[in-house]
Design a protein around this motif. Structure first.
Motif, mmCIF file in Angstrom:
data_model
loop_
_atom_site.group_PDB
_atom_site.id
_atom_site.type_symbol
_atom_site.label_atom_id
_atom_site.label_comp_id
_atom_site.label_asym_id
_atom_site.label_seq_id
_atom_site.Cartn_x
_atom_site.Cartn_y
_atom_site.Cartn_z
ATOM 1 N N CYS A 1 3.579 122.239 -41.766
ATOM 2 C CA CYS A 1 4.810 120.988 -41.044
ATOM 3 C C CYS A 1 4.004 120.385 -39.943
ATOM 4 N N ARG A 2 4.322 119.435 -39.440
ATOM 5 C CA ARG A 2 4.198 118.885 -38.145
ATOM 6 C C ARG A 2 4.824 119.851 -36.991
ATOM 7 N N VAL A 3 4.076 119.633 -36.031
ATOM 8 C CA VAL A 3 4.539 120.384 -34.714
ATOM 9 C C VAL A 3 4.579 119.665 -33.594
ATOM 10 N N ILE A 4 6.207 119.502 -33.105
ATOM 11 C CA ILE A 4 6.410 118.696 -31.917
ATOM 12 C C ILE A 4 6.778 119.520 -30.702
ATOM 13 N N VAL A 5 6.076 119.280 -29.728
ATOM 14 C CA VAL A 5 6.393 120.221 -28.721
ATOM 15 C C VAL A 5 7.259 119.559 -27.466
ATOM 16 N N ASN A 6 8.371 120.280 -27.404
ATOM 17 C CA ASN A 6 9.477 119.587 -26.619
ATOM 18 C C ASN A 6 8.897 120.312 -25.129
ATOM 19 N N ILE A 7 9.039 119.241 -24.015
ATOM 20 C CA ILE A 7 8.705 119.460 -22.789
ATOM 21 C C ILE A 7 9.807 119.123 -21.859
ATOM 22 N N LEU A 8 9.997 119.825 -20.632
ATOM 23 C CA LEU A 8 10.873 119.658 -19.719
ATOM 24 C C LEU A 8 10.219 119.949 -18.317
ATOM 25 N N GLY A 9 10.928 119.211 -17.296
ATOM 26 C CA GLY A 9 10.446 119.379 -16.042
ATOM 27 C C GLY A 9 11.437 119.315 -14.926
ATOM 28 N N ASP A 10 10.956 119.454 -13.736
ATOM 29 C CA ASP A 10 11.805 119.376 -12.572
ATOM 30 C C ASP A 10 11.335 118.041 -11.811
ATOM 31 N N SER A 11 10.274 117.404 -11.938
ATOM 32 C CA SER A 11 9.817 116.352 -11.280
ATOM 33 C C SER A 11 8.859 115.342 -12.438
ATOM 34 N N ILE A 12 8.752 114.154 -11.946
ATOM 35 C CA ILE A 12 7.966 113.350 -12.859
ATOM 36 C C ILE A 12 6.471 113.900 -12.828
ATOM 37 N N GLU A 13 5.940 114.675 -11.808
ATOM 38 C CA GLU A 13 4.754 115.099 -11.901
ATOM 39 C C GLU A 13 4.610 116.302 -12.835
ATOM 40 N N GLU A 14 5.735 117.005 -12.814
ATOM 41 C CA GLU A 14 5.508 118.268 -13.739
ATOM 42 C C GLU A 14 5.482 117.697 -15.197
ATOM 43 N N TYR A 15 6.196 116.814 -15.621
ATOM 44 C CA TYR A 15 6.282 116.434 -16.869
ATOM 45 C C TYR A 15 4.658 115.712 -17.399
ATOM 46 N N ALA A 16 4.165 115.210 -16.291
ATOM 47 C CA ALA A 16 2.801 114.820 -16.626
ATOM 48 C C ALA A 16 1.705 115.787 -16.630
ATOM 49 N N ARG A 17 1.751 116.773 -15.786
ATOM 50 C CA ARG A 17 0.876 117.953 -15.824
ATOM 51 C C ARG A 17 1.074 118.764 -17.148
ATOM 52 N N LEU A 18 2.177 118.823 -17.620
ATOM 53 C CA LEU A 18 2.574 119.532 -18.811
ATOM 54 C C LEU A 18 1.984 118.703 -20.126
ATOM 55 N N SER A 19 2.179 117.523 -19.950
ATOM 56 C CA SER A 19 1.619 116.617 -21.112
ATOM 57 C C SER A 19 0.028 116.625 -21.084
ATOM 58 N N GLU A 20 -0.462 116.711 -19.949
ATOM 59 C CA GLU A 20 -2.120 116.783 -19.925
ATOM 60 C C GLU A 20 -2.469 118.246 -20.840
ATOM 61 N N LYS A 21 -1.597 119.336 -20.253
ATOM 62 C CA LYS A 21 -1.904 120.641 -20.792
ATOM 63 C C LYS A 21 -1.925 120.817 -22.416
ATOM 64 N N LEU A 22 -0.935 120.226 -22.771
ATOM 65 C CA LEU A 22 -0.897 120.293 -24.200
ATOM 66 C C LEU A 22 -1.619 119.156 -24.928
ATOM 67 N N THR A 23 -1.970 118.214 -24.263
ATOM 68 C CA THR A 23 -2.892 117.134 -25.015
ATOM 69 C C THR A 23 -4.386 117.990 -25.341
ATOM 70 N N GLY A 24 -4.651 117.735 -26.856
ATOM 71 C CA GLY A 24 -5.833 118.297 -27.028
ATOM 72 C C GLY A 24 -5.879 119.579 -27.633
ATOM 73 N N VAL A 25 -4.560 120.134 -27.620
ATOM 74 C CA VAL A 25 -4.466 121.563 -28.079
ATOM 75 C C VAL A 25 -4.554 121.568 -29.737
ATOM 76 N N ALA A 26 -5.065 122.025 -30.312
ATOM 77 C CA ALA A 26 -5.020 121.884 -31.851
ATOM 78 C C ALA A 26 -3.776 122.364 -32.425
ATOM 79 N N GLY A 27 -3.244 121.675 -33.402
ATOM 80 C CA GLY A 27 -2.024 121.710 -34.041
ATOM 81 C C GLY A 27 -0.858 121.220 -33.620
ATOM 82 N N ILE A 28 -0.912 120.517 -31.930
ATOM 83 C CA ILE A 28 0.348 119.777 -31.748
ATOM 84 C C ILE A 28 0.076 118.448 -32.179
ATOM 85 N N ASP A 29 1.396 118.016 -32.823
ATOM 86 C CA ASP A 29 1.084 116.614 -33.440
ATOM 87 C C ASP A 29 2.093 115.384 -32.506
#
Lengths: 261, 311
Positions: B100-128
């Motif tokens: 099945c497709r894998v969607i990762v739900n993300i959350l943060g305290d600041s706009i910067e945190e959302y961006a940093r999280l997104s960067e870390k998850l991008t390119g990880v195999a299996g995340i759609d």
């Protein structure tokens, strides 16, 4: 270990007292895997209110495909379960969580309060079956009134455990808290297993800690899923981290819990 | 004459991302999928949206965290999660093995945190794809939830879009006065899709002790009780905003799911139902298929947004 969703058929429903009853369910897949201290999540009725399943310690598995639950009627969900009749079904998830670990070469104390007595019968029966040469099992049962624990006390005696009883109203056994007879016997015990109200477990755990006797507690909590997904069944750990009753427990070493806060 | 029995086509797409069927699990109700492996054929699901992940692990709120209400429940878990590093190292290996497709739900305290999280998850195999929970307080703006101010919701969306090439779904809070304005702001920020609704804020009181039933005092209401509100919001947003909508809120049966599809949702998420009926998602997939056969529809896409209003 595999877990199952099993539509279980009620074999008997036995009323033990005004608020306690015992449900015997045909649940062969769950019963075949269950260990003392593990629990099931039972659906209460087929409508959306009550919505959530209720967690119950497994009370007994006699090897005949049946699974026994000891239930106290406390609200709408348990009332619906009390109304189930033989032949009707109840959907169960289980066996869930981590159970007791008993060393058969040590003298054991088993302390149960109210409906918390449920998993202890399974623990004694399985210990008898698995380790015929096991050391003595001393059982301490507490209830509000004699009717709540009379039959259970007899059943523990019938399977070879020594039994001490205490009731709030003094109608059976000594009047007062079950921790009193337990404390008097503690010097003879090498390991302790507890299930009951938080205050009782806290008192027992504290006595065990002072006497340097290992103690395992079976915790209770509201929970939505029982599977480690909702993260609702949190307790405070002694190390400052939370524990989840369904996943880390329900049986945990007493020293892992922050009893006084 | 016997008609050839062909299983209806359940496939749906959100942007370039295709799904085997429109049934997903809602974040926070399905753990990291492994918890349900004994009860659900995970490979059959359209997608799994995992428990919300933050940059650092979070312990969550003190107990009691959940309380049952009529046909629903309140929760105040407090976003407990293992943090992004352990999510990738400990949870992704199992998820990667699911079809099945894998969607990762993300959350943060600041706009910067959302961006940093997104960067870390991008390119990880299996995340759609990423699903952005904007119902969290913006610590730098006095704790106002990102999802209650259109400009802040849009800024988070832009920040995540700028940090990843994964499809971005923004999960909307229903605790706003104008859900369409919020949806439009997020769409204008570049979101690929919207999911709604997150929980409705509520409370419950123990009358004997006169204390709140949740340690956090207030919590999020979910379950069948919220379905009519969710359906209304999904219909309003799907009717007025051009990007795909994923419907969430009290879905427990195929009929519930079909209502959301008719209202305009391209896909749906099953949440609280996973708790009381862990096999709910599979039953819903089968039930949607049965409905399409009954209705003589070849594809689930034919019923999306098919609501008939007036004469």
């Amino acid at each position: 270990m595999p877990q199952f969703q099993e539509k279980s058929i009620v074999v008997t429903s036995e009323r033990l007292s005004e608020s306690y009853f015992r449900l015997v369910l045909e649940s062969p897949r769950i019963a075949a895997q269950a260990q003392p201290g593990q629990f099931v999540m039972a659906a209460c009725g087929s409508t959306l209110d009550p919505l959530l399943r209720r967690p119950f310690s497994i009370h007994r598995c006699l090897g005949d495909g049946t699974l026994h639950l000891l239930i106290k009627i406390v609200g709408k969900g348990t009332k619906l379960l009390a109304d189930l009749e033989p032949g009707e079904s109840c959907d169960l998830l289980g066996p869930l969580g981590k159970g007791f670990t008993l060393d058969p070469d040590k003298v054991s104390g088993l302390v149960g309060g109210g409906v918390g007595i449920a998993p202890l019968l399974f623990l004694v029966e399985q210990t008898n079956a698995r380790y015929p040469q096991h050391q003595a099992l001393h059982v301490f049962l507490g209830g509000q009134t004699g009717d709540d624990i009379r039959q259970l006390g007899q059943e523990f005696e019938q399977i070879g455990a020594s039994v001490s009883l205490a009731t709030d109203d003094g109608s059976l056994g000594m009047q007062g808290l079950v921790t009193q007879p337990f404390e008097e016997a503690l010097g003879t015990l090498q390991q302790v297993f507890v299930c009951g109200p938080m205050a009782m477990m806290a008192a027992t755990a504290t006595l065990c800690q002072q006497a340097n006797v290992p103690c395992q507690v079976s915790l209770e909590s509201h929970m939505a899923c029982g599977l480690g997904a909702c993260l609702g069944c949190t307790v405070h750990g002694a190390d400052g981290n939370y524990r989840h009753v369904c996943k880390h427990g329900p049986v945990l070493p007493a020293e892992e819990i922050a009893w006084i806060r | 004459m016997d008609s050839l029995k062909v299983a209806p086509d359940l496939r749906v797409s959100i942007g370039d991302l295709s799904f085997a069927n429109p049934v997903m699990t809602a974040s926070g109700t399905f753990g990291y999928a492994k918890e349900f492996n004994d009860f659900v054929q995970l490979d059959r699901l359209g997608a799994v949206a995992v428990k919300g992940i933050s940059l650092e692990p979070r312990a969550g709120n003190p107990p009691p965290r959940v309380v049952e209400t009529p046909a629903g429940m309140l929760n105040a878990i407090g976003l407990e999660n293992v943090g992004v590093a352990r999510f990738i190292s400990d949870k992704m290996p199992f998820l990667r093995g699911c079809k099945c497709r894998v969607i990762v739900n993300i959350l943060g305290d600041s706009i910067e945190e959302y961006a940093r999280l997104s960067e870390k998850l991008t390119g990880v195999a299996g995340i759609d794809g990423l699903e952005v929970n904007i119902s969290c307080p913006n610590v730098k703006k006095g704790g106002v939830a990102f999802g209650t101010v259109p400009e802040m919701a849009q800024a988070v969306t832009k920040s995540v879009k700028g940090a990843t090439d994964l499809p971005v779904i923004v999960k909307l809070s229903p605790n706003v006065s104008d859900i369409v304005a919020m949806a439009q702001a997020v769409a204008d920020g570049g979101a690929d899709a919207l999911s709604l609704i997150n929980t409705l804020i509520g409370m419950a009181i123990d009358t004997k002790t006169r204390t709140p039933k949740l340690a956090n005092i207030i919590g999020g209401l979910s379950g069948p009780a919220v379905k009519p509100v969710a359906l209304r919001m999904v219909w309003q947003v799907a009717s007025n905003v051009s990007i795909p909508v994923i419907g969430i809120g009290g879905i427990g049966t195929a009929e519930d799911a079909v209502e959301f599809l008719i209202a305009g949702a391209t896909a749906i998420q099953v949440g609280t139902a996973n708790f009381y009926n862990p096999g709910a998602t599979e039953a819903i997939i089968d039930g949607i298929s049965d409905y399409l056969v009954e209705q003589g529809q070849a594809s689930v896409r034919d019923i999306i947004g098919s609501l008939k209003v007036g004469n």
